[in-house]
Enzyme design. Structure first.
Site, PDB file in Angstrom:
ATOM      1  N   ARG A 176      41.590  61.960 -60.940  1.00 35.04           N
ATOM      2  CA  ARG A 176      42.287  62.313 -59.696  1.00 35.04           C
ATOM      3  C   ARG A 176      41.729  63.579 -59.043  1.00 35.04           C
ATOM      4  O   ARG A 176      42.102  63.922 -57.916  1.00 35.04           O
ATOM      5  CB  ARG A 176      43.772  62.547 -59.986  1.00 35.04           C
ATOM      6  CG  ARG A 176      44.475  61.358 -60.581  1.00 35.04           C
ATOM      7  CD  ARG A 176      45.912  61.693 -60.852  1.00 35.04           C
ATOM      8  NE  ARG A 176      46.637  61.867 -59.619  1.00 35.04           N
ATOM      9  CZ  ARG A 176      47.219  60.890 -58.935  1.00 35.04           C
ATOM     10  NH1 ARG A 176      47.186  59.668 -59.393  1.00 35.04           N
ATOM     11  NH2 ARG A 176      47.859  61.137 -57.816  1.00 35.04           N
ATOM     12  N   HIS A 207      19.117  46.938 -33.728  1.00 37.08           N
ATOM     13  CA  HIS A 207      19.686  47.863 -32.744  1.00 37.08           C
ATOM     14  C   HIS A 207      19.738  49.287 -33.280  1.00 37.08           C
ATOM     15  O   HIS A 207      20.601  50.059 -32.884  1.00 37.08           O
ATOM     16  CB  HIS A 207      21.081  47.380 -32.334  1.00 37.08           C
ATOM     17  CG  HIS A 207      21.053  46.013 -31.738  1.00 37.08           C
ATOM     18  ND1 HIS A 207      20.551  45.757 -30.485  1.00 37.08           N
ATOM     19  CD2 HIS A 207      21.416  44.816 -32.250  1.00 37.08           C
ATOM     20  CE1 HIS A 207      20.629  44.462 -30.239  1.00 37.08           C
ATOM     21  NE2 HIS A 207      21.144  43.874 -31.301  1.00 37.08           N
ATOM     22  N   CYS A 216      44.438  65.368 -57.390  1.00 38.14           N
ATOM     23  CA  CYS A 216      45.128  66.343 -58.229  1.00 38.14           C
ATOM     24  C   CYS A 216      46.009  65.610 -59.238  1.00 38.14           C
ATOM     25  O   CYS A 216      46.702  64.662 -58.902  1.00 38.14           O
ATOM     26  CB  CYS A 216      45.994  67.327 -57.463  1.00 38.14           C
ATOM     27  SG  CYS A 216      45.071  68.396 -56.376  1.00 38.14           S
ATOM     28  N   ASN A 268      50.619  68.668 -56.079  1.00 38.89           N
ATOM     29  CA  ASN A 268      49.672  67.684 -55.566  1.00 38.89           C
ATOM     30  C   ASN A 268      50.114  67.357 -54.150  1.00 38.89           C
ATOM     31  O   ASN A 268      51.250  66.938 -53.955  1.00 38.89           O
ATOM     32  CB  ASN A 268      49.719  66.435 -56.465  1.00 38.89           C
ATOM     33  CG  ASN A 268      48.913  65.289 -55.899  1.00 38.89           C
ATOM     34  OD1 ASN A 268      47.986  65.485 -55.123  1.00 38.89           O
ATOM     35  ND2 ASN A 268      49.266  64.081 -56.291  1.00 38.89           N
ATOM     36  N   GLU A 324      28.353  56.805 -53.201  1.00 35.56           N
ATOM     37  CA  GLU A 324      29.421  57.468 -53.969  1.00 35.56           C
ATOM     38  C   GLU A 324      28.903  58.076 -55.265  1.00 35.56           C
ATOM     39  O   GLU A 324      29.266  59.189 -55.612  1.00 35.56           O
ATOM     40  CB  GLU A 324      30.498  56.444 -54.371  1.00 35.56           C
ATOM     41  CG  GLU A 324      31.509  56.110 -53.321  1.00 35.56           C
ATOM     42  CD  GLU A 324      32.531  55.099 -53.826  1.00 35.56           C
ATOM     43  OE1 GLU A 324      33.721  55.345 -53.663  1.00 35.56           O
ATOM     44  OE2 GLU A 324      32.129  54.046 -54.375  1.00 35.56           O
ATOM     45  N   LYS A 333      28.914  51.974 -52.765  1.00 33.36           N
ATOM     46  CA  LYS A 333      28.799  52.226 -54.214  1.00 33.36           C
ATOM     47  C   LYS A 333      27.647  53.175 -54.488  1.00 33.36           C
ATOM     48  O   LYS A 333      27.769  54.110 -55.270  1.00 33.36           O
ATOM     49  CB  LYS A 333      28.548  50.925 -54.987  1.00 33.36           C
ATOM     50  CG  LYS A 333      29.708  49.991 -55.194  1.00 33.36           C
ATOM     51  CD  LYS A 333      30.777  50.468 -56.126  1.00 33.36           C
ATOM     52  CE  LYS A 333      31.781  51.320 -55.450  1.00 33.36           C
ATOM     53  NZ  LYS A 333      32.855  50.800 -54.725  1.00 33.36           N
TER      54      LYS A 333
HETATM   55  C1  G6P Z   1      39.165  56.497 -52.872  1.00 37.69           C
HETATM   56  C2  G6P Z   1      38.477  55.834 -54.043  1.00 37.69           C
HETATM   57  C3  G6P Z   1      37.922  54.470 -53.608  1.00 37.69           C
HETATM   58  C4  G6P Z   1      39.039  53.616 -53.031  1.00 37.69           C
HETATM   59  C5  G6P Z   1      39.774  54.325 -51.889  1.00 37.69           C
HETATM   60  C6  G6P Z   1      41.041  53.590 -51.510  1.00 37.69           C
HETATM   61  O1  G6P Z   1      38.225  56.830 -51.909  1.00 37.69           O
HETATM   62  O2  G6P Z   1      37.433  56.644 -54.530  1.00 37.69           O
HETATM   63  O3  G6P Z   1      37.364  53.823 -54.738  1.00 37.69           O
HETATM   64  O4  G6P Z   1      38.487  52.419 -52.550  1.00 37.69           O
HETATM   65  O5  G6P Z   1      40.166  55.640 -52.305  1.00 37.69           O
HETATM   66  O6  G6P Z   1      41.911  53.620 -52.604  1.00 37.69           O
HETATM   67  P1  G6P Z   1      43.030  52.573 -52.921  1.00 37.69           P
HETATM   68  O7  G6P Z   1      43.634  53.032 -54.210  1.00 37.69           O
HETATM   69  O8  G6P Z   1      44.012  52.652 -51.783  1.00 37.69           O
HETATM   70  O9  G6P Z   1      42.413  51.239 -53.011  1.00 37.69           O
END
Ligand code: G6P
Length: 610
Positions: free
Chosen positions: A27, A506, A2, A100, A490, A487
């Site tokens: 965000r 396994h 947010c 938020n 996502e 990656k």
């Molecule tokens: C979210 C983002 C990721 C990131 C994770 C941790 O899931 O999409 O790309 O690795 O948060 O975020 P940070 O800002 O703590 O590295």
């Protein structure tokens, strides 16, 4: 998670709010809305979908005021529909609020408020806040006091901004757990979840801390605690440039950020290597060198991609510095009553410095007496401020939701910390020098890999219809397999699993047939021969092998369907090198599948709710 933007000043507010929301869309982007103050009532426009849609549908008569709030949402409670979009308003349409975070006791509050006649129009937790503020006008006629009283009733996390016809020349903001930054201009003030929304207008910012409430007017702002005790705030300067948060001709932020890596890795190294001493200098750890020397154990805590970087860190630090390392998901660490003993050091890795679970893990570790250090990208973020020391990765703003350059910069900084720790524990100058010399060449090597983009794009096209992917690696490249798979899922929504190559037997081997692409990281390191055996096991089951291998490896061509070449490095740097082609592969597969690479469905860049 947010994005909030607010403006009070001399200019037309809505263009500033809309531009700010676009900068914060990473965000959350499932719905958006704005609120202004009209003739004795709040005016709101809200929509499900992106900020651009909202912009198109703004009524022209909304466009005149010099005070407004905006919000872009990542849904927690309630579907991403218009009625659940923020801002939320009270029964009389006199107060608007954006939020938020998560209000945990919202159900109980809602029931009570409904009993005294409040009418709710959404399924959100947030709406209770605005009705609570309205309710508090029974006890005070001051908006700030009403907000304070309301906040005392709620459990959970919030960053909020409130406007009201009761006090039409101010914005009230408050924070507990979710970031808010105030921008200071000339005759104008801004508020946002992230400085990216303000940087076009001002470089002077103040970070609100938990438990603080601020009142912004055109000419001034004042900060107090929730109990109305005045707080002195320090003004900070934003150091990055506006170009850094724009696409610079690339079709997506993610591609731009992948291509920035030679520069961002250099930035993470700049001024930190002492070649002649075979050592490193990390300013943010200078004052805690004694703690590091005495450390008996490291606990690394993080989420997502940062957790994968931490896993590589465990391998590096244990190999070279011989300090036992545990790596913990922050969400697990914070709730599982972890054992912290004397001389344990907790490291929190976070790109944003705002991830709710990582921040809570930092607080939990501090409460239990641990020294806590950060490896953080965003300067001035909550984790950076709340840790006892740490190292900035200096990757610059990362906007693409899938983390790329932050990951390789985290690995670079972890390499420096490894050398620092190893030198404190008896590694020779010569060995330190050898490692650092190899590290210094990494940016050049990354450039070489980026030159193969066309070839990787070609492979991506061939596999863009795959339904599953398997990623395998051993040793240092096991975390790379996890990150490669993350990656891909996502941004392309293809199911992908990362596995330690030997563990394939396994379970995942059952999935392999001629339709299963298997990406194997097979660089010439300590586990090369074992990985080659694993490749043959895949081949025997007709899996399609995409290998990441070193330039001089001719053997691999006999088994792999496609080979992406990467230069040789010391084993500990292999993850930096090997992750680059996997980022490109995921990126182009997502592009071929027509996915929104920078804003994948259901995800958000900064996860500020648990
Ligand atoms: C979210 C983002 C990721 C990131 C994770 C941790 O899931 O999409 O790309 O690795 O948060 O975020 P940070 O800002 O703590 O590295």
């Amino acid at each position: 998670m947010c994005g909030i933007v607010g403006y009070i000043g001399q200019q037309k507010a809505l263009p500033i709010i809309i531009e700010g929301l676009k900068r914060l869309e990473y965000r959350g982007y499932d719905s958006a809305g704005v609120a202004t103050i009209g003739k004795n009532e709040i005016l709101i426009t809200r929509m499900s979908g992106k900020v651009a849609e909202l912009e198109k549908s703004l009524p022209t008569d909304l466009d005149n005021g010099s005070l407004a709030l905006g919000h872009t949402r990542w849904a927690t409670h309630g579907e991403p529909t218009e009625r659940n979009a923020h801002p939320h308003i009270d029964c009389e349409h006199k107060i608007a609020l954006v939020h938020n975070g998560i209000i945990e006791n919202y159900q109980a509050i809602r029931t009570k408020l409904e009993q005294v006649g409040h009418k709710f129009t959404s399924d959100t937790d947030t709406e209770v806040l605005v009705h609570l503020v309205e309710e508090m006008f029974k006890y005070t006629d001051d908006l700030t006091d009403a907000v304070r009283l309301a906040l005392k009733e709620v459990d959970g996390a919030y960053g909020i901004a409130v406007i009201s016809v009761h006090a039409p020349d101010c914005i009230i903001v408050a924070r507990k757990g979710s970031p808010l930054v105030i921008g200071i201009g000339d005759g104008e003030h801004f508020v946002a979840s992230d400085a990216a929304a303000l940087v076009r207008h001002t470089r002077n910012v103040v970070y609100l801390e938990d438990g603080e409430v601020a009142v912004l007017t055109r000419d001034d702002f004042t900060t107090t605690t929730i109990d109305n005790v005045e707080v002195e705030k320090t003004v900070h300067e934003i150091t990055y440039e506006i170009e850094q948060i724009e696409k610079a001709g690339y079709p997506h932020f993610m591609l731009k950020e992948i291509h920035e890596q030679p520069a961002t890795i250099s930035d993470a190294l700049r001024g930190r290597i002492l070649f002649e001493e075979g050592d490193v200098k990390l300013g943010g750890l200078n004052d805690v060198i004694d703690d590091l020397r005495k450390a008996k154990r490291f606990i690394i805590t993080a989420c997502g991609t940062s957790w994968h970087a931490g896993l590589v860190g465990e391998y590096m630090i244990e190999q070279y510095a011989r300090v036992p390392v545990e790596i913990e998901y922050a969400s697990e660490f914070r709730y599982r009553n972890p054992i912290i003993t004397e001389n344990d050091i907790v490291w929190a890795i976070s790109q944003s410095g705002e991830t709710a679970d990582t921040l809570a893990a930092v607080r939990e570790a501090k409460l239990r007496g641990a020294k806590v250090f950060g490896i953080v990208n965003v300067v001035g973020s909550s984790i950076a401020r709340e840790t006892d020391g740490g190292v900035y990765i200096h990757a610059g703003p990362e906007i693409g939701v899938a983390s790329t350059k932050a990951f390789t910069s985290q690995l670079t900084v972890l390499s420096l910390i490894t050398v620092l720790m190893a030198r404190l524990r008896g590694m020779s100058v010569t060995d330190g020098y050898k490692i650092l010399s190899d590290l210094k060449n990494i940016p050049e090597k990354v450039k070489g890999i980026l030159d193969q983009t066309d070839y990787i794009q070609d492979i991506a096209e061939r596999f863009s219809f795959a339904r599953n992917f398997l990623y395998l690696g051993r040793g240092y490249n096991f975390p790379v397999a996890l990150e490669g798979a993350l990656k891909l899922k996502e941004i392309s929504y293809i199911h992908a699993e990362g596995y330690p190559a030997a563990e394939m037997k396994h379970g995942p081997i059952a999935l392999i047939d001629e339709n299963m692409p298997v990406v194997v990281i097979a660089t010439h390191d300590a586990s090369y021969d074992k990985v080659m055996s694993n490749i043959q096991e895949v081949k025997a089951r007709r899996g399609k092998i995409i290998a990441i291998a070193n330039e001089n490896d001719s053997e691999i061509e006999r088994y792999a369907n496609f080979v992406i070449r990467v230069p040789k490095t010391l084993d500990l740097f292999s993850p930096i090198i090997s992750s680059i082609p996997l980022q490109l592969l995921a990126y182009y597969i997502a592009v071929y599948r027509g996915c929104n690479v920078d804003q994948p469905r259901n995800l958000a860049k900064s996860v500020t709710v648990e």
